[in-house]
Design a protein around this motif. Structure first.
Motif, PDB file in Angstrom:
ATOM      1  N   PRO A   8       0.812  -1.212   0.000  1.00 40.71           N
ATOM      2  CA  PRO A   8       0.000   0.000   0.000  1.00 40.71           C
ATOM      3  C   PRO A   8       0.848   1.266   0.000  1.00 40.71           C
ATOM      4  O   PRO A   8       2.004   1.254   0.430  1.00 40.71           O
ATOM      5  CB  PRO A   8      -0.814  -0.110   1.288  1.00 40.71           C
ATOM      6  CG  PRO A   8      -0.129  -1.122   2.117  1.00 40.71           C
ATOM      7  CD  PRO A   8       0.714  -1.975   1.220  1.00 40.71           C
ATOM      8  N   LEU A   9       0.261   2.348  -0.497  1.00 41.13           N
ATOM      9  CA  LEU A   9       0.924   3.641  -0.439  1.00 41.13           C
ATOM     10  C   LEU A   9       1.094   4.056   1.014  1.00 41.13           C
ATOM     11  O   LEU A   9       0.381   3.589   1.898  1.00 41.13           O
ATOM     12  CB  LEU A   9       0.099   4.692  -1.180  1.00 41.13           C
ATOM     13  CG  LEU A   9      -0.058   4.493  -2.688  1.00 41.13           C
ATOM     14  CD1 LEU A   9      -1.024   5.512  -3.251  1.00 41.13           C
ATOM     15  CD2 LEU A   9       1.277   4.599  -3.384  1.00 41.13           C
ATOM     16  N   GLU A 122     -10.348   9.005  -8.073  1.00 35.36           N
ATOM     17  CA  GLU A 122      -9.765   9.050  -6.725  1.00 35.36           C
ATOM     18  C   GLU A 122      -9.356   7.620  -6.392  1.00 35.36           C
ATOM     19  O   GLU A 122     -10.089   6.867  -5.766  1.00 35.36           O
ATOM     20  CB  GLU A 122     -10.792   9.563  -5.714  1.00 35.36           C
ATOM     21  CG  GLU A 122     -10.220   9.806  -4.337  1.00 35.36           C
ATOM     22  CD  GLU A 122      -9.290  10.997  -4.312  1.00 35.36           C
ATOM     23  OE1 GLU A 122      -8.062  10.768  -4.248  1.00 35.36           O
ATOM     24  OE2 GLU A 122      -9.768  12.133  -4.368  1.00 35.36           O
ATOM     25  N   ALA A 123      -8.175   7.245  -6.840  1.00 38.42           N
ATOM     26  CA  ALA A 123      -7.753   5.852  -6.749  1.00 38.42           C
ATOM     27  C   ALA A 123      -7.405   5.421  -5.331  1.00 38.42           C
ATOM     28  O   ALA A 123      -7.588   4.258  -4.969  1.00 38.42           O
ATOM     29  CB  ALA A 123      -6.550   5.619  -7.663  1.00 38.42           C
ATOM     30  N   PHE A 124      -6.902   6.341  -4.509  1.00 38.46           N
ATOM     31  CA  PHE A 124      -6.440   5.946  -3.180  1.00 38.46           C
ATOM     32  C   PHE A 124      -6.786   6.993  -2.126  1.00 38.46           C
ATOM     33  O   PHE A 124      -7.396   6.683  -1.119  1.00 38.46           O
ATOM     34  CB  PHE A 124      -4.920   5.716  -3.204  1.00 38.46           C
ATOM     35  CG  PHE A 124      -4.362   5.160  -1.931  1.00 38.46           C
ATOM     36  CD1 PHE A 124      -4.428   3.808  -1.657  1.00 38.46           C
ATOM     37  CD2 PHE A 124      -3.758   5.995  -1.005  1.00 38.46           C
ATOM     38  CE1 PHE A 124      -3.912   3.291  -0.476  1.00 38.46           C
ATOM     39  CE2 PHE A 124      -3.229   5.487   0.178  1.00 38.46           C
ATOM     40  CZ  PHE A 124      -3.306   4.133   0.435  1.00 38.46           C
ATOM     41  N   LEU A 128      -6.192  10.858   3.136  1.00 40.24           N
ATOM     42  CA  LEU A 128      -6.795  10.058   4.208  1.00 40.24           C
ATOM     43  C   LEU A 128      -5.722   9.586   5.189  1.00 40.24           C
ATOM     44  O   LEU A 128      -5.921   9.611   6.406  1.00 40.24           O
ATOM     45  CB  LEU A 128      -7.546   8.862   3.626  1.00 40.24           C
ATOM     46  CG  LEU A 128      -8.685   9.188   2.663  1.00 40.24           C
ATOM     47  CD1 LEU A 128      -9.232   7.913   2.040  1.00 40.24           C
ATOM     48  CD2 LEU A 128      -9.785   9.972   3.357  1.00 40.24           C
ATOM     49  N   LEU A 129      -4.584   9.153   4.648  1.00 45.30           N
ATOM     50  CA  LEU A 129      -3.477   8.723   5.517  1.00 45.30           C
ATOM     51  C   LEU A 129      -2.947   9.897   6.326  1.00 45.30           C
ATOM     52  O   LEU A 129      -2.584   9.741   7.501  1.00 45.30           O
ATOM     53  CB  LEU A 129      -2.344   8.119   4.687  1.00 45.30           C
ATOM     54  CG  LEU A 129      -2.651   6.875   3.868  1.00 45.30           C
ATOM     55  CD1 LEU A 129      -1.395   6.386   3.160  1.00 45.30           C
ATOM     56  CD2 LEU A 129      -3.233   5.776   4.740  1.00 45.30           C
ATOM     57  N   ASN A 149     -12.215   2.907   0.269  1.00 47.33           N
ATOM     58  CA  ASN A 149     -12.970   1.930   1.070  1.00 47.33           C
ATOM     59  C   ASN A 149     -12.056   1.023   1.870  1.00 47.33           C
ATOM     60  O   ASN A 149     -12.426   0.528   2.933  1.00 47.33           O
ATOM     61  CB  ASN A 149     -13.872   1.078   0.168  1.00 47.33           C
ATOM     62  CG  ASN A 149     -15.136   1.810  -0.194  1.00 47.33           C
ATOM     63  OD1 ASN A 149     -15.574   2.716   0.508  1.00 47.33           O
ATOM     64  ND2 ASN A 149     -15.739   1.428  -1.305  1.00 47.33           N
ATOM     65  N   TRP A 150     -10.870   0.789   1.367  1.00 44.40           N
ATOM     66  CA  TRP A 150      -9.903  -0.061   2.060  1.00 44.40           C
ATOM     67  C   TRP A 150      -9.283   0.689   3.234  1.00 44.40           C
ATOM     68  O   TRP A 150      -9.020   0.118   4.287  1.00 44.40           O
ATOM     69  CB  TRP A 150      -8.836  -0.514   1.065  1.00 44.40           C
ATOM     70  CG  TRP A 150      -7.787  -1.390   1.633  1.00 44.40           C
ATOM     71  CD1 TRP A 150      -7.910  -2.712   1.989  1.00 44.40           C
ATOM     72  CD2 TRP A 150      -6.432  -1.019   1.912  1.00 44.40           C
ATOM     73  NE1 TRP A 150      -6.713  -3.179   2.474  1.00 44.40           N
ATOM     74  CE2 TRP A 150      -5.787  -2.167   2.435  1.00 44.40           C
ATOM     75  CE3 TRP A 150      -5.703   0.149   1.765  1.00 44.40           C
ATOM     76  CZ2 TRP A 150      -4.454  -2.162   2.808  1.00 44.40           C
ATOM     77  CZ3 TRP A 150      -4.369   0.153   2.144  1.00 44.40           C
ATOM     78  CH2 TRP A 150      -3.769  -0.995   2.660  1.00 44.40           C
ATOM     79  N   ILE A 151      -9.064   1.993   3.069  1.00 44.17           N
ATOM     80  CA  ILE A 151      -8.421   2.796   4.108  1.00 44.17           C
ATOM     81  C   ILE A 151      -9.377   3.105   5.255  1.00 44.17           C
ATOM     82  O   ILE A 151      -9.040   2.937   6.423  1.00 44.17           O
ATOM     83  CB  ILE A 151      -7.886   4.121   3.515  1.00 44.17           C
ATOM     84  CG1 ILE A 151      -6.828   3.837   2.453  1.00 44.17           C
ATOM     85  CG2 ILE A 151      -7.315   5.014   4.607  1.00 44.17           C
ATOM     86  CD1 ILE A 151      -6.474   5.053   1.617  1.00 44.17           C
TER      87      ILE A 151
END
Length: 193
Positions: A8-9, A122-124, A128-129, A149-151
């Motif tokens: 992940p990024l 909005e790929a990632f 949010l991080l 959704n994963w984050i």
């Protein structure tokens, strides 16, 4: 497939830590938090797929909520005109582009981050991080096919709403505004994640 795995990024926290002041919340600040308007931060290029127009429309329906919108882009004039038309007045601050020190202050001064993106462009959502690093809960669109959704875990690190759906976003705004304890809990969970 057995030779592949997801990496992940991430973010370089040193970019922000040099500007942070070490100070924990005081009882006085906690008491003020209960009585003041919810302060939302939104960060990103001011372009159509970020969905900022839906955030402004939702803001017009949710009293007791303020927004600081950080970024520049081709939709800035339209968003400013929309804010005027919705009579949002001093509830919206268009901050433009910020350097790292001012961005740190913006994260520290907000109650939560909102990323209302409407398309898989909005790929990632690296922002949010960044919000999670600062211990802030997140309001995020439930965008299928995106890393968002994963984050963001609904009810754990933030609240999700339907993309391009003002009513769904208003409900999430009101829920976030109503519960300071939940905001602190979700922010802490995001920081841990």
């Amino acid at each position: 497939r057995n030779k592949c795995h997801v990496v992940p990024l991430g973010i370089d926290t040193a970019r922000y830590s040099q500007y942070e002041e070490v100070a924990g919340p005081t009882e006085e600040l906690a008491a003020q938090e209960e009585s003041r308007p919810l302060r939302i931060l939104a960060v990103g290029r001011l372009t159509y797929y970020k969905g900022f127009r839906y955030l402004l429309e939702a803001l017009a329906c949710a009293s007791g909520v303020r927004l600081q919108l950080v970024g520049q882009g081709d939709e800035e004039a339209m968003l400013r005109a929309l804010a005027d038309r919705l009579d949002l007045g001093d509830r919206v601050e268009f901050a433009g582009g910020l350097d790292d020190a001012d961005l740190v202050r913006a994260f520290q001064g907000c109650d939560c981050l909102c990323l209302p993106s409407i398309e898989r462009t909005e790929a990632f959502g690296v922002v949010l991080l960044e919000a999670m690093y600062f211990g802030k809960p997140i309001l995020s669109s439930r965008l299928e096919g995106s890393g968002m959704n994963w984050i963001v875990e609904d009810g754990v690190t933030g609240l999700k709403f339907e993309p391009a759906n003002v009513d769904s976003l208003v409900a999430a705004l009101r829920q976030m505004a109503a519960d300071a304890d939940a905001r602190r809990r979700m922010g802490a969970a995001g920081r841990a994640k």
